[in-house]
Design an enzyme around this catalytic site. Structure first.
Site, mmCIF file in Angstrom:
data_model
loop_
_atom_site.group_PDB
_atom_site.id
_atom_site.type_symbol
_atom_site.label_atom_id
_atom_site.label_comp_id
_atom_site.label_asym_id
_atom_site.label_seq_id
_atom_site.Cartn_x
_atom_site.Cartn_y
_atom_site.Cartn_z
ATOM 1 N N LYS A 35 -6.612 3.895 8.151
ATOM 2 C CA LYS A 35 -5.536 4.776 7.690
ATOM 3 C C LYS A 35 -5.977 6.236 7.661
ATOM 4 O O LYS A 35 -5.257 7.127 8.123
ATOM 5 C CB LYS A 35 -5.064 4.325 6.309
ATOM 6 C CG LYS A 35 -4.343 2.982 6.319
ATOM 7 C CD LYS A 35 -3.978 2.515 4.923
ATOM 8 C CE LYS A 35 -3.220 1.195 4.982
ATOM 9 N NZ LYS A 35 -2.881 0.691 3.638
ATOM 10 N N SER A 71 0.812 -1.221 0.000
ATOM 11 C CA SER A 71 0.000 0.000 0.000
ATOM 12 C C SER A 71 0.842 1.266 0.000
ATOM 13 O O SER A 71 0.304 2.358 -0.201
ATOM 14 C CB SER A 71 -0.938 -0.002 1.214
ATOM 15 O OG SER A 71 -0.207 0.036 2.424
#
Length: 802
Positions: A696, A653
């Site tokens: 996140k 990611s």
């Protein structure tokens, strides 16, 4: 510059409580079926319906998705419509005694049979001793004895008369009958016999020899007569015992006349009792009692009893058995022993049934993991399914150095549907490594961890909440409380269009919300109580998250939330702590310089990265080469580092953030530190979806909030992750107020424009880039590096020629 900012409505999904047509869940009925598992339910229905061999069922799915509760509920409902299976009994083997045989009776009759035989044995215990004490027995025995004595007496008298005629006397001594010569009707002494003439002595000896032969013949006849008497007495006892037994067994034999195996057992019992007649005589069977005294040992009648092995008298429909601890003995039965004076003894009454016996004719449910952890269980289960019988064995026997005598009960025919429950990796592991597995578990019922977010499923969720409240006597939920539970179900799965099927987590939330409502003396659970339950659980689990935030606040972990820096930006990572996950930013730095080393992954060089992270790093090289090395060689060396990472790193990611850092370092354009980035990338520069997007975004928001929101901060996420956004209300409110932002991008160019404020630029027909764009500056720098290296190489060669 294009705008990719998401609106507050795109950041989450809200369940409208107005769609519910109830005041509280108290008015709703209980949920009758499993929610959102149509595929698995269809597979189960097929597996239960087909009767062919091998079509047993393996239910796979994550724990908490309702696997066990669903199959139990389905089987309990289905089994009521099916016939009750037969009872099973074990009886003594009258051959060598080591192979007990089974008797199969219709349900309920096994218990009755056991009761009848117990009553019969009690009759035997009372009747047989009385038989040997009866007047009839004594008269018959005395008559046989009298007749024998008369014959014995007659033989002796005839012999005695013959002896007397020959001048001898028949005397009885301790050693038996002896011949003594006489003179004048008086027995001769040894001295008188020695004083006789030689001829007289010889004549007496010759007569004595003849008479001794006659005496021996008489004694032989007496012995034979005694044998005949014993045989006659034994026959009389057996005849008498046989008549008694026929009378005792007569009623039961008539009651169970339609069961040939029962009648055969009765015949064997009577024959065995008659053969054991010696043990029932009052004078027989003595034992040494404590103290050295002799006492009478009572004969045992246990071998004529019945071992009611499986009793289905109380069953309603086919049995459904769930064995939580599937050891070999719990599944396939055991042979118990009694320790007496240091010796282990057993008999057929100590043969105990296992779960497979009790489930015979019905359904057996097992946890796959538990079964595989127990020795022998899995292989024995396959063997039983293969042979169609349940065999009780002492599995420890093969590990003994010395074989011991034990029982080997007759195997019971098996007709049972087996259901295994396990996680997916166990199913696929067994399917791959065990060829037999696919033969005996041909039906796969796959429970999904998510379902479609439809109106129908939302209504089913409301019924699930109502069911839990009614089953556990919890406070009812208001529509707002139910709506918040449904929203949390979407958050659990990180998808606006899906709802979680892990009902174990949802059930816990229902209980906790009801607890807080009750504590506040509220009669129904509202939205705020569900919110309180969610926040309370987070508080119980986020100690590590708070410590990390403290390290960011005090500057231990370096994170910038404002300003601009070249080759530096904030990536986003997720910490997984078992039952809790949270996101936090991590500084990513990129440094570029001339060389031919390509992209150096510092994490990989330090052996701190996993294979997926390394793959993302290699993709970066492919992207740079594809975009900028079509008309020139790459003369690039770059080092990329996830700063202040002291443990392992995994996942791709951060690959888009690392490309942004690389482009910034090459172009010299600074990156906005107010924006954090997440997203994986492919070699064409397309930004791909990642996991943990909610954690996140919320993680960076918390850091920005602690440092002070300035209206410029936000997060860049992949466009394909917009459907996964289920952000907390606090974050949504901050976006609505313009204090925080969330951007969605689909390629690298969109992201670099947001971070630098400079257009990325599109390649022109001649392969060049528009002047002043990010790609133009990168391409220009790479060309300069290539030319510099080429020039440096030529000068080095010229120096060497000189």
């Amino acid at each position: 510059m294009k705008q990719y900012r998401l609106s507050p409505e795109e950041l989450t999904w809200r369940c409208d409580p107005a769609q519910f047509e109830f005041e509280t869940t108290e008015k709703l009925s209980c949920l009758e079926e499993t929610i959102g598992q149509n595929r698995a339910l269809a597979a189960i229905e097929f597996g239960l319906g087909i009767e062919a061999d091998g079509f047993n069922i393996f239910i796979l799915g994550e724990a908490g998705t309702g696997r066990s509760s669903t199959i139990k509920k389905l089987l309990e409902k289905r089994s009521l419509k099916e016939p009750v299976p037969d009872d099973w009994c074990y009886v003594h083997d009258f051959g060598d005694g080591s192979n007990p045989t089974y008797i199969r009776l219709p349900a309920g009759e096994g218990k009755e049979f056991h009761k009848d035989v117990d009553a019969l044995v009690m009759q035997l215990v009372a009747a047989i001793p009385k038989l040997f004490e009866s007047k009839e027995y004594e008269q018959s025995k005395n008559q046989i004895a009298s007749e024998s004595q008369e014959k014995n007496k007659k033989l002796v008298q005839e012999l005695e008369e013959q002896v007397n005629k020959e001048g001898f006397l028949l005397q009885r001594t301790v050693g038996g009958l002896v011949l003594v010569p006489t003179k004048d009707d008086e027995p001769l002494s040894q001295k008188d016999f020695a004083d006789l003439e030689e001829a007289d002595r010889q004549a007496i000896e010759e007569k004595g020899a003849v008479l001794q032969e006659q005496l021996n013949e008489v004694l032989r006849k007496v012995v034979e007569l005694e044998k005949e008497t014993r045989a006659t007495t034994l026959k009389m006892e057996k005849d008498l015992l046989s008549r008694t037994l026929c009378h005792i067994y007569e009623d039961l034999a008539e009651k169970y006349q339609k069961y040939p195996k029962v009648l055969a057992h009765f015949e064997n019992c009577m024959k065995d009792i008659i053969d054991r007649v010696d043990e029932f005589r009052p004078s027989q069977g003595t034992q040494v009692l404590p103290g050295g005294k002799m006492g009478r040992q009572e004969p045992s009648f246990d071998r004529y009893r019945i071992n009611l092995f499986v009793d289905n008298s109380e069953a309603k429909g086919a049995p459904v058995v769930y064995e939580a601890n599937p050891t070999y003995f719990n599944l396939f039965g055991r042979i118990e022993h009694i320790i007496t004076s240091g010796t282990a003894t057993t008999n057929f009454t100590m043969v105990k049934s296992g779960a497979l016996h009790r489930a015979n004719g019905g359904y057996l449910i097992l946890d796959c993991r538990e079964m595989l952890m127990n020795l022998f269980s899995y292989e024995a289960l396959k063997r039983s399914l293969r042979n169609g019988e349940i065999k009780i064995e002492d599995m420890a026997e093969q590990y003994r150095l010395i074989a011991t005598v034990s029982l080997k009960p007759e195997p019971v025919p098996l007709s049972c549907k087996v259901v295994l429950i396990g996680v997916p990796w166990l199913y696929y592991l067994l399917y791959q490594l065990d060829p037999d597995f696919r033969k005996y578990f041909k039906v796969k019922a796959d429970f999904d961890r998510m379902m479609e977010n439809t109106w129908e499923n939302v209504q089913q969720y409301a019924l699930f909440v109502a069911t839990k409240c009614q089953e556990e006597e919890l406070l009812p939920f208001a529509p707002g409380g139910v709506a918040r539970v449904v929203e949390h179900a979407a958050r659990l799965i990180d998808d606006k269009n899906r709802l979680s099927s892990r009902f174990i987590d949802v059930a816990d939330l229902i209980r906790e919300a009801a607890f807080f409502a009750k504590r506040h003396n509220i009669e129904k659970v509202e939205r705020e109580h569900v919110e309180l339950a969610i926040e309370s659980k987070i508080y119980r689990s986020n100690r590590v998250e708070e410590r990390v935030q403290e390290m960011i606040d005090d500057g231990t972990l370096l994170i910038d939330t404002e300003g601009e820096v070249t080759g530096q930006l904030n990536g986003l990572s997720v910490y997984m702590l078992g039952d809790y996950a949270f996101g936090r930013p991590a500084r990513i730095t990129v440094r570029t310089f001339m060389g031919k080393g390509g992209v150096i992954n510092i994490e990989r060089e330090a052996k701190l990265s996993g294979p997926i992270y390394d793959k993302g790093m290699l993709i970066i090289s492919g992207f740079i080469g594809d975009r900028f090395a079509q008309d020139k060689p790459l003369a690039l060396a770059a080092s990329i580092c996830m700063e202040q990472s002291y443990g392992g790193i995994e996942g791709d990611s951060a690959s888009s953030a690392e490309i942004y850092g690389l482009l910034s370092s090459l172009s010299g354009l600074p990156l906005n530190q107010s924006i954090a980035v997440t997203g994986s990338v492919n070699q064409r520069g397309q930004v791909q979806s990642i996991g943990g997007v909610n954690e996140k975004v919320e993680g960076f928001y918390i850091v920005c909030k602690a440092k002070g929101l300035n209206g410029k901060q936000g997060v860049i996420i992949p466009s394909s992750n917009v459907k996964n956004l289920m952000l907390k209300q606090e974050v949504v409110d901050a976006v609505a107020a313009g204090q925080f932002h969330v951007w969605a991008v689909s390629d690298i160019d969109q992201g670099i424009e947001l971070l630098t404020g400079v257009p990325a630029g599109e390649v022109q027909d001649d392969g060049s880039w528009p002047e002043g764009t990010v790609n133009y500056l990168v391409d220009k720098r790479l060309r300069e590096m290539a030319e510099a290296i080429f020039k440096f190489g030529r000068e080095e060669n010229k120096d060497s020629d000189v």
